[in-house]
Motif scaffolding. Sequence first.
Motif, short mmCIF file in Angstrom:
data_model
loop_
_atom_site.label_atom_id
_atom_site.label_comp_id
_atom_site.label_asym_id
_atom_site.label_seq_id
_atom_site.Cartn_x
_atom_site.Cartn_y
_atom_site.Cartn_z
N MET A 38 11.90 7.50 -11.56
CA MET A 38 11.27 8.72 -12.37
C MET A 38 12.66 8.55 -13.67
SD MET A 38 8.94 10.60 -13.06
CE MET A 38 8.70 11.86 -14.20
N GLU A 39 13.60 8.84 -13.31
CA GLU A 39 14.54 8.98 -14.35
C GLU A 39 14.56 7.51 -15.12
OE1 GLU A 39 16.79 11.05 -16.62
OE2 GLU A 39 15.79 11.93 -14.94
N ALA A 40 14.79 6.54 -14.60
CA ALA A 40 15.04 5.43 -15.49
C ALA A 40 13.54 5.08 -16.23
CB ALA A 40 14.75 4.18 -14.44
N GLY A 41 12.46 5.60 -15.73
CA GLY A 41 11.14 5.26 -16.36
C GLY A 41 10.88 6.39 -17.17
N LYS A 42 11.69 7.51 -17.51
CA LYS A 42 11.37 8.62 -18.67
C LYS A 42 10.58 8.20 -19.70
CE LYS A 42 13.61 12.70 -18.05
NZ LYS A 42 14.93 13.75 -17.87
N GLY A 43 9.65 8.44 -20.09
CA GLY A 43 8.89 8.34 -21.36
C GLY A 43 7.98 6.97 -21.32
N GLU A 44 8.63 5.89 -21.77
CA GLU A 44 7.49 4.96 -21.77
C GLU A 44 7.34 4.00 -20.49
OE1 GLU A 44 4.80 2.12 -23.23
OE2 GLU A 44 5.54 4.08 -24.22
N GLY A 45 8.26 3.91 -19.59
CA GLY A 45 8.07 3.55 -18.45
C GLY A 45 7.16 4.27 -17.26
N ASN A 46 7.34 5.64 -17.35
CA ASN A 46 6.38 6.27 -16.77
C ASN A 46 5.11 6.12 -17.37
OD1 ASN A 46 8.15 7.13 -14.95
ND2 ASN A 46 8.93 8.97 -15.97
N ARG A 47 4.94 6.27 -18.74
CA ARG A 47 3.63 6.08 -19.32
C ARG A 47 2.90 4.75 -18.79
NH1 ARG A 47 1.37 3.16 -23.21
NH2 ARG A 47 -0.31 4.17 -24.48
N ARG A 48 3.71 3.74 -18.86
CA ARG A 48 3.04 2.21 -18.33
C ARG A 48 2.84 2.45 -16.83
NH1 ARG A 48 7.54 0.43 -21.11
NH2 ARG A 48 8.61 -0.34 -19.55
N ALA A 49 3.54 3.24 -16.05
CA ALA A 49 3.15 3.18 -14.61
C ALA A 49 1.96 3.98 -14.50
CB ALA A 49 4.40 3.94 -13.74
N MET A 50 1.77 5.06 -15.14
CA MET A 50 0.47 5.79 -14.97
C MET A 50 -0.85 5.07 -15.50
SD MET A 50 -1.40 8.32 -13.77
CE MET A 50 -0.30 9.77 -13.56
N LYS A 51 -0.32 4.22 -16.57
CA LYS A 51 -1.52 3.65 -17.27
C LYS A 51 -1.90 2.48 -16.29
CE LYS A 51 -3.40 1.47 -21.35
NZ LYS A 51 -4.05 0.67 -20.92
N ALA A 52 -0.82 2.02 -15.61
CA ALA A 52 -1.44 0.88 -14.60
C ALA A 52 -2.36 1.26 -13.52
CB ALA A 52 -0.19 0.23 -13.86
N LEU A 53 -2.23 2.73 -12.95
CA LEU A 53 -3.09 3.44 -12.33
C LEU A 53 -4.68 3.29 -12.87
CD1 LEU A 53 -0.83 6.19 -10.61
CD2 LEU A 53 -1.44 4.29 -9.69
N PHE A 54 -4.69 3.92 -14.14
CA PHE A 54 -6.01 3.94 -14.75
C PHE A 54 -6.56 2.70 -14.73
CE2 PHE A 54 -4.65 8.20 -15.92
CZ PHE A 54 -6.02 8.74 -15.98
N ASP A 55 -5.73 1.63 -15.19
CA ASP A 55 -6.25 0.16 -15.52
C ASP A 55 -6.76 -0.23 -14.18
OD1 ASP A 55 -5.65 0.45 -18.11
OD2 ASP A 55 -3.90 -0.80 -17.99
#
Length: 192
Positions: A38-55
């Motif tokens: 979570m900390e490492a992904g703050k911002g763009e990394g977390n955005r990409r991870a959530m977008k992958a769920l939708f995708d």
Amino acid sequence: MTVDIRPAIWATFETVMGERGGCGGCWCMLWRRTSKEMEAGKGEGNRRAMKALFDGGQVPGLVAMHGDDAVGWVQIDRRTAFPRLATSRTLKPVDDQKVWSVSCFFIDKTFRRRGLSLNLLNAAVDWAQAQGANVVEGYPIDTPKKKYPPVYAWTGFVETFRKAGFVEVVRRSDTRPIMRKTLQGEERDKDG
């Protein structure tokens, strides 16, 4: 206030989260990732991870639409989708029941304190039940609203859960109960 609550698509979710990605770049990934991730992904990394769920075709939650504007979000999924809950001292599983979890709310600041969180919570319960859920669980804050800024109450307030028919099942912290709502009907969902 008239809102339409529906399963989120990426565009509506992204609109609700805004440029900052919700609270501090979380993109609603807090419970889905380890603390380190979570900390490492703050911002763009977390955005990409959530977008992958939708995708990937998942529906990780619902959005509230006011006309063409996305103004609120509630995350609802099987508890197993949130591995960080399992490692929490306060929110670890109560038992081995297969439950669905309401883990996060995010409401546009102009729509806060207007009952939208209750509407979102009720819609999330209905949606989970339609997916086969038997039990829905939540992790609200139990402290006076006036003393706790709504922007930080992303798990909701206890009174909202009570109004939606949830009951407290355990409390391992003074301010954080685990609340559940058991749904009517015969057992439907063998997986969660």
